[in-house]
Design an enzyme around this catalytic site. Structure first.
Site, PDB file in Angstrom:
ATOM      1  N   LYS A 280     -19.972 -50.001   5.957  1.00  0.00           N
ATOM      2  CA  LYS A 280     -21.131 -49.868   6.873  1.00  0.00           C
ATOM      3  C   LYS A 280     -21.302 -51.398   7.720  1.00  0.00           C
ATOM      4  O   LYS A 280     -21.540 -52.367   7.181  1.00  0.00           O
ATOM      5  CB  LYS A 280     -22.178 -49.489   6.176  1.00  0.00           C
ATOM      6  CG  LYS A 280     -23.336 -49.279   7.027  1.00  0.00           C
ATOM      7  CD  LYS A 280     -24.602 -48.751   6.202  1.00  0.00           C
ATOM      8  CE  LYS A 280     -25.756 -48.542   7.149  1.00  0.00           C
ATOM      9  NZ  LYS A 280     -27.086 -48.251   6.522  1.00  0.00           N
TER      10      LYS A 280
ATOM     11  N   ASP B  59     -36.816 -42.889   5.944  1.00  0.00           N
ATOM     12  CA  ASP B  59     -36.122 -41.867   6.564  1.00  0.00           C
ATOM     13  C   ASP B  59     -35.348 -40.762   5.698  1.00  0.00           C
ATOM     14  O   ASP B  59     -34.337 -40.538   5.986  1.00  0.00           O
ATOM     15  CB  ASP B  59     -35.194 -42.519   7.522  1.00  0.00           C
ATOM     16  CG  ASP B  59     -34.778 -41.674   8.567  1.00  0.00           C
ATOM     17  OD1 ASP B  59     -35.667 -40.922   9.092  1.00  0.00           O
ATOM     18  OD2 ASP B  59     -33.594 -41.646   8.877  1.00  0.00           O
TER      19      ASP B  59
ATOM     20  N   ALA C 134     -19.241 -41.758  10.678  1.00  0.00           N
ATOM     21  CA  ALA C 134     -20.593 -41.118  11.306  1.00  0.00           C
ATOM     22  C   ALA C 134     -21.271 -42.465  11.546  1.00  0.00           C
ATOM     23  O   ALA C 134     -20.616 -43.691  11.431  1.00  0.00           O
ATOM     24  CB  ALA C 134     -21.285 -40.332  10.662  1.00  0.00           C
ATOM     25  N   HIS C 135     -22.308 -42.229  12.382  1.00  0.00           N
ATOM     26  CA  HIS C 135     -23.393 -43.771  12.866  1.00  0.00           C
ATOM     27  C   HIS C 135     -24.565 -42.941  12.162  1.00  0.00           C
ATOM     28  O   HIS C 135     -25.008 -42.129  12.336  1.00  0.00           O
ATOM     29  CB  HIS C 135     -23.156 -43.484  14.291  1.00  0.00           C
ATOM     30  CG  HIS C 135     -23.664 -42.562  15.168  1.00  0.00           C
ATOM     31  ND1 HIS C 135     -25.058 -42.292  15.183  1.00  0.00           N
ATOM     32  CD2 HIS C 135     -23.071 -41.642  15.728  1.00  0.00           C
ATOM     33  CE1 HIS C 135     -25.217 -41.465  16.056  1.00  0.00           C
ATOM     34  NE2 HIS C 135     -23.974 -40.870  16.426  1.00  0.00           N
ATOM     35  N   GLY C 136     -25.204 -44.329  11.984  1.00  0.00           N
ATOM     36  CA  GLY C 136     -26.610 -44.156  11.550  1.00  0.00           C
ATOM     37  C   GLY C 136     -27.680 -44.774  12.507  1.00  0.00           C
ATOM     38  O   GLY C 136     -27.357 -45.048  13.838  1.00  0.00           O
TER      39      GLY C 136
ATOM     40  N   LEU D 243     -28.756 -47.967  12.568  1.00  0.00           N
ATOM     41  CA  LEU D 243     -28.429 -49.183  12.544  1.00  0.00           C
ATOM     42  C   LEU D 243     -26.827 -49.585  12.768  1.00  0.00           C
ATOM     43  O   LEU D 243     -26.295 -50.445  13.336  1.00  0.00           O
ATOM     44  CB  LEU D 243     -29.023 -50.047  11.726  1.00  0.00           C
ATOM     45  CG  LEU D 243     -30.478 -50.108  11.954  1.00  0.00           C
ATOM     46  CD1 LEU D 243     -31.065 -50.920  10.770  1.00  0.00           C
ATOM     47  CD2 LEU D 243     -31.008 -50.567  13.242  1.00  0.00           C
ATOM     48  N   GLY D 244     -26.028 -48.646  11.936  1.00  0.00           N
ATOM     49  CA  GLY D 244     -24.732 -49.163  12.013  1.00  0.00           C
ATOM     50  C   GLY D 244     -23.696 -47.820  11.848  1.00  0.00           C
ATOM     51  O   GLY D 244     -24.014 -46.753  11.750  1.00  0.00           O
ATOM     52  N   TRP D 245     -22.424 -48.284  12.247  1.00  0.00           N
ATOM     53  CA  TRP D 245     -21.162 -47.408  12.170  1.00  0.00           C
ATOM     54  C   TRP D 245     -20.816 -47.292  10.472  1.00  0.00           C
ATOM     55  O   TRP D 245     -20.936 -48.196  10.046  1.00  0.00           O
ATOM     56  CB  TRP D 245     -20.173 -47.718  12.780  1.00  0.00           C
ATOM     57  CG  TRP D 245     -20.396 -47.055  14.356  1.00  0.00           C
ATOM     58  CD1 TRP D 245     -20.655 -48.094  15.526  1.00  0.00           C
ATOM     59  CD2 TRP D 245     -19.921 -45.724  14.910  1.00  0.00           C
ATOM     60  NE1 TRP D 245     -20.510 -47.203  16.529  1.00  0.00           N
ATOM     61  CE2 TRP D 245     -20.215 -45.802  16.085  1.00  0.00           C
ATOM     62  CE3 TRP D 245     -19.369 -44.578  14.379  1.00  0.00           C
ATOM     63  CZ2 TRP D 245     -20.037 -44.680  17.139  1.00  0.00           C
ATOM     64  CZ3 TRP D 245     -19.339 -43.653  14.842  1.00  0.00           C
ATOM     65  CH2 TRP D 245     -19.409 -43.704  16.456  1.00  0.00           C
ATOM     66  N   VAL D 246     -20.315 -46.076  10.366  1.00  0.00           N
ATOM     67  CA  VAL D 246     -20.045 -45.992   8.820  1.00  0.00           C
ATOM     68  C   VAL D 246     -18.423 -45.712   8.791  1.00  0.00           C
ATOM     69  O   VAL D 246     -18.245 -44.402   9.653  1.00  0.00           O
ATOM     70  CB  VAL D 246     -20.795 -44.841   7.966  1.00  0.00           C
ATOM     71  CG1 VAL D 246     -20.333 -44.720   6.583  1.00  0.00           C
ATOM     72  CG2 VAL D 246     -22.183 -45.278   8.070  1.00  0.00           C
TER      73      VAL D 246
END
Length: 818
Positions: A135, A243, A112-114, A116-119
Site C-alpha cells: 500500500k 470510515d 484497487a485504490h483507497g 489515500l493510496g493505491w493497493v
C-alpha cells in the site's frame, strides 16, 4: 486499504488476538460465520485497466481538487495544480514485475485504490511467492499523504487483534526509471469477500455464503459483533476508524477482517488532514463538519448493519422465524444510528454485548434451544412473578364453599391463573447493577440485609453522614427498597403502604433533580431513570404509563431480558395476549431458567384455554432453575384443573384422561413438605386434585348436564360423544390418587370416598382453627357417598335427611397420608 472508494475486491487481515467478553471458546463458536470456500488465484483480481478516482484528490500543498473533470473535459491523471502549481500524479506507481526491497517483493499489479493510496498485489519471493499486499500513497507528490501513511503504519502496529489487518513490513522504494521515491506498507493478503461483495451478490439473487446458506439476520449480527470487537480494540488505543462500511470488511474463513485503516485517527482533533469518511455511513455531526469520534464509529456500524439486514432473507418486518428477535435487532440499529450522539451506545464493547444477546435471541427463537448468557447490567432476581399458580393452595382455598354443594353434583372451582398485582411486579422485577463510576458502587456491591426495611435504613445511613451523598445509585436503590417494603405490608395497611410509595417517588425525583431533569421528562437520558420510572408507575397501577418507560429501556438495551419481561407483563395486564406472548416467549426460549417468563407464557395459554401448551411451557423450566419445583406444581395443577372454557370447548373447561394420567404419575415425585413423603402440602394438593377429578368423573360416568351446554346422554359428553374416549380409558387412572383397583377403573363413588378422606385430613392439619375444622368435617360428610350403615363413632351431618338415611362418613380416624 483506506478511505472512500476503498477496494471492493480482495482485502487483507490477520488472525491474532482474542475477542471481548464471555467464555472465549463458547463465544467464538457463537460468532463463527459460514466458512467461505478457499479463494481462487489472487492474480485474477489485478486490475487490467486501473482507473484513478473520478472525483480526484486534494492537492498535497494547497488542498485544491486535482484530477477532476473540468467543463466537460476528461480528468487529467497527472499534471500540475492549477492553483499552486504543485505536481501531482494519480496513476499507479508500480507496474507488473517491479521489484522492491532488493528483490524480495515482486509486484503483480494494482488491486484497487483507497482514499489515500493505491493497493497492489505482490508476492514475497523469500517465502515461496506467498501473496502479500503493498500500500502506497495515491499521489506520491503529496507529502501530507505520505505522513498520513506513516501514521497509519504506526497505528496499525499498535493494534493487535484477529479482526484487524496485520502489517508485515515497511519498505522504501526508488524506481529504476527515475520515478519518484515512495514508501510502502507491506500487509498480509486476505482472500475472501468484502461485505460489499456479499451485498452485491445477494442483490443479484446469488448466495455468496454458499448454495445452502442465504444471508440471514443471524449472519448480520455475527458480522456486527466481530466488527465491534475489532473497533473496541482500536478504541482502546485511543483511535477511531472513521470510515467503517461494508467495503472495508472482508469475510475470510469463519471471521471478518477490518481493512483500510488509512482514515484511523485520534478523536482529539490533532490530525492535520480532513477525515476520510463515506457520507452514506457517516454520522450527521461528522457530515456537518465535526471530527470522527467513537460515537461516529458506532453510527457507521449501525448503518452497515442496517444495509446488510435489508438484504437478509429474514430482514423484513414479520419475517418467519425471527419473532421478537427481528424487532430487537432493529431497536439496536435505531439506537446506534440515533441523530443524537449522546443517545447512541457509549462504546463498541457495549454495543457488541447487546448485539450478541440479540443474536442469542434470534438463535433461540429459530432453533428452540437456549442460548443464554448472564446479564452485565441486571442482577438476577429470586422473585417468581406469580400469584399462586405454582404454590400448593392453603386452607383458605376451601373457605366459603357451601357444604350442600358437595352432596350431589360437585362443580370444582376454576383454577386461578396466578397473574400477580402490578405492585408485586414492581417489587420483583430484576434490579439494575450499579454503575461502576458511581461513588457508592463498591458499597452497593457488598452483601446487605434481606429485609426491605433494614435495607432502607442502611441506605439512608449511607446517603447521609460520611457516605457518598452525591450517589445516584444509592437513591435509586432506595427507591426500589421502598417499593419492596411496601409489598411486604398487608393490603389493609393503606397508610403505611402509601408512605412507602411516596418514599420511592421522592428518591426518584431527587435523582432526576440531580441530573437536571423535569419529572417524567422523556426520553430519559439514562435507561436506569426510565426503568425506575416504570417501576413507580407499576406500583401506582398505571400500567400504560409504565409500559412507555419500559419501552425506552428496551430501545436502549434491546438484548436484555428484563425490559422484555416487564413489557410482557404490561401487555398481559392490558389484555394484549399476542404482544405478551411475544415478549414472554423470547425470554423463556433464550433462558429456560427464567421462571417468571415461563409462568407469564403459561398464563397467556391458559387465557386461551390451551391447557397442554401451558403445561408444556412449565415442563420446560430447567431443573437448575430456582423456580423448577414451582413450575412442576403448576404443571400438575393445570393438567388436573377445571379451566375457564374457551370458544368451542365442549368439556366445560375440564381435563381429559391423558392429563389426569400424567398427574397421577407426577404427583408422587413433587418436592413437597421439604422432601417428606407426607405432610400438609401434599395433603392440600391431593385434596384439590381429587376435587377436580370428582368433577370430571361425574361427567364422564354420570351423565351430568353442563350449565348452558348439551346434555349428556348414554354416550357421555353429550350426544356428540365428547366423553367416550375418556370413559374408554378410565382404567388408565387406577391407583391411590383416583381409586379403583384389581382391574377396576375409578368410580364416582370411590372418588367421593377419597375426597372425603382428604377433607378429614385437611381438618386435622396443624394450625387449623376450630371453625375451619368444623367446616372441613362438614364437607367430608357431605361429599361421602350415601350409605345405610353408620359405624360407631361416625359423625352425622346435622343437615342430612332422616336418620334412617344419614349422609355420614363412617371413617373415624385416618393418618393424613393419602
Amino acid at each position: 486499504m483506506n478511505g472512500r472508494g476503498t477496494a471492493d475486491r480482495a482485502g487483507h487481515g490477520a488472525d491474532h488476538g482474542t475477542g471481548h467478553g464471555g467464555p472465549a471458546d463458547e463465544r467464538r463458536r457463537l460468532l463463527a460465520l459460514p466458512p467461505l470456500p478457499p479463494p481462487g488465484d489472487p492474480a485474477a483480481l489485478v486490475l487490467t485497466d486501473p482507473v484513478p478516482p473520478l472525483d480526484g484528490r486534494p492537492c498535497g500543498k494547497c488542498g485544491n481538487p486535482v484530477g477532476r473533470p473540468y467543463r466537460g473535459m476528461p480528468a487529467r491523471q497527472e499534471g500540475y495544480c492549477p492553483r499552486c502549481g504543485t505536481r501531482y500524479s494519480l496513476r499507479p506507481q508500480l507496474g507488473e514485475g517491479e521489484l522492491l526491497d532488493g528483490g524480495r517483493y515482486e509486484v503483480r499489479g494494482p488491486l484497487a485504490h483507497g482514499g489515500l493510496g493505491w493497493v497492489y498485489l505482490a508476492v514475497d519471493t523469500r517465502l515461496r511467492n506467498r501473496p502479500i499486499v503493498l500500500k502506497g500513497v495515491l499521489n506520491p507528490h503529496d507529502d501530507e499523504a505520505r505522513e498520513s501513511m506513516l501514521e497509519e503504519r504506526n497505528q496499525m502496529i499498535a493494534v493487535s487483534h484477529e479482526s484487524i489487518v496485520r502489517i508485515l513490513d515497511y519498505v522504501h522504494h526508488r524506481p529504476g526509471d527515475g520515478g519518484i521515491d515512495a514508501d510502502y506498507i507491506v500487509m498480509e493478503y486476505v482472500g475472501g469477500k468484502s461485505l460489499q461483495e456479499v451485498l452485491d451478490e445477494t442483490a443479484r439473487g446469488l448466495r455468496p455464503l454458499g448454495p445452502d446458506e442465504p444471508l440471514t439476520l443471524e449472519h448480520v449480527a455475527r458480522y456486527g459483533c466481530q466488527i465491534l470487537d475489532a473497533l473496541a480494540a482500536l478504541h482502546e488505543q485511543g483511535l477511531v476508524h472513521s470510515d467503517m462500511k461494508p467495503a472495508n470488511v472482508i469475510h475470510r474463513g469463519t471471521r471478518v477482517v477490518l481493512i483500510d485503516l488509512g482514515g484511523a485517527r485520534r478523536p482529539d482533533g490533532s490530525a492535520r488532514r480532513a477525515p476520510v469518511i463515506t457520507p452514506d455511513y457517516a454520522a450527521p455531526e461528522v457530515r456537518s463538519g465535526g471530527g470522527p469520534t467513537v460515537a461516529h464509529d458506532i453510527h457507521t456500524v449501525g448503518r452497515t448493519l442496517e444495509e446488510l439486514s435489508g438484504a437478509a432473507v429474514d430482514g423484513a418486518p414479520g419475517a418467519h422465524g425471527t419473532g421478537l428477535g427481528h424487532i430487537s435487532f432493529h431497536r439496536l440499529v435505531e439506537r446506534a444510528t440515533d441523530r443524537d450522539p449522546a443517545r447512541r451506545f457509549s462504546s463498541a464493547a457495549e454495543m457488541s454485548g447487546q448485539l450478541e444477546r440479540v443474536l442469542r435471541e434470534l438463535l433461540s427463537l429459530r432453533t428452540g434451544r437456549p442460548y443464554n448468557r448472564p446479564s452485565d447490567v441486571f442482577e438476577p432476581t429470586p422473585t417468581l412473578l406469580d400469584a399462586g399458580l405454582g404454590a400448593v393452595p392453603g386452607l383458605e382455598n376451601w373457605r366459603g364453599r357451601r357444604v350442600r354443594d358437595y352432596r350431589r353434583t360437585v362443580t370444582a372451582p376454576v383454577l386461578r391463573p396466578g397473574r400477580p398485582a402490578p405492585s408485586a411486579v414492581a417489587a420483583g422485577l430484576p434490579a439494575p447493577l450499579p454503575r461502576p463510576d458511581d461513588p457508592a458502587a463498591v458499597q452497593l456491591r457488598m452483601p446487605g440485609p434481606t429485609d426491605p426495611r433494614a435495607v432502607v435504613r442502611q441506605l439512608e445511613r449511607l446517603l447521609g453522614g460520611d457516605g457518598p451523598g452525591t450517589s445516584a445509585e444509592v437513591r435509586l436503590r432506595l427507591c426500589r427498597a421502598h417499593l419492596a417494603a411496601r409489598e411486604e405490608l398487608p393490603p389493609e395497611h393503606t397508610r403505611d403502604r402509601g408512605r412507602e410509595l411516596e418514599g420511592a417517588e421522592r428518591r426518584l425525583r431527587e435523582t432526576e433533580a440531580a441530573l437536571g431533569l423535569a419529572p417524567d421528562a422523556r426520553p430519559a437520558p439514562d435507561w436506569r431513570i426510565a426503568w425506575h420510572r416504570g417501576l413507580v408507575r407499576l406500583a401506582r397501577e398505571e400500567v400504560g404509563r409504565a409500559e412507555g418507560h419500559f419501552a425506552e429501556v428496551y430501545g436502549a438495551l434491546p438484548g436484555e431480558y428484563a425490559p422484555k419481561l416487564a413489557l410482557g407483563y404490561c401487555a398481559e395486564h392490558r389484555g394484549e395476549p399476542e404482544r405478551a406472548e411475544r415478549f414472554y416467549h423470547a425470554v423463556w426460549r433464550r433462558n429456560p431458567q427464567q421462571g417468571s417468563a415461563a409462568f407469564g407464557l403459561a398464563r397467556v395459554h391458559l387465557a386461551r384455554g390451551d391447557r397442554e401448551r401451558a403445561a408444556e411451557v412449565l415442563d420446560g423450566v430447567a431443573p437448575t432453575s430456582r423456580h423448577y419445583d414451582a413450575a412442576r406444581i403448576a404443571a400438575v395443577r393445570i393438567r388436573a384443573a377445571r379451566l375457564t372454557p374457551g370458544p368451542g370447548d365442549r368439556s366445560g373447561g375440564l381435563p381429559d384422561w391423558r392429563g389426569l394420567a400424567v398427574v397421577r404419575e407426577e404427583l408422587p415425585g413433587l418436592e413437597l413438605d421439604g422432601g417428606a413423603g407426607v405432610g400438609p402440602e401434599r395433603t392440600r394438593l391431593t385434596a384439590e386434585i381429587r376435587e377436580w377429578a370428582l368433577d370430571w368423573i361425574q361427567r364422564v360416568a354420570g351423565g351430568v348436564r353442563e350449565a348452558g351446554g348439551a346434555g349428556a346422554g348414554a354416550g357421555g359428553r353429550g350426544a356428540d360423544g365428547v366423553w367416550e374416549e375418556d370413559r374408554a380409558h378410565l382404567a388408565e387412572l387406577t391407583g391411590e390418587l383416583f381409586g379403583g383397583g384389581r382391574g377396576e377403573p375409578p368410580t364416582e363413588r370411590g372418588l367421593r370416598t377419597l375426597l372425603s378422606w382428604s377433607f378429614h385430613d385437611l381438618a386435622r392439619l396443624p394450625g387449623t382453627t376450630p371453625e375451619q375444622h368444623e367446616h372441613l368435617e362438614d364437607c367430608s360428610n357431605a361429599v361421602f357417598p350415601r350409605t345405610w350403615f353408620v359405624r360407631p363413632g361416625g359423625r352425622r351431618d346435622r343437615r342430612a335427611g332422616p336418620r334412617t338415611t344419614p349422609r355420614t362418613n363412617p371413617r373415624t380416624s385416618r393418618e393424613p397420608t393419602r
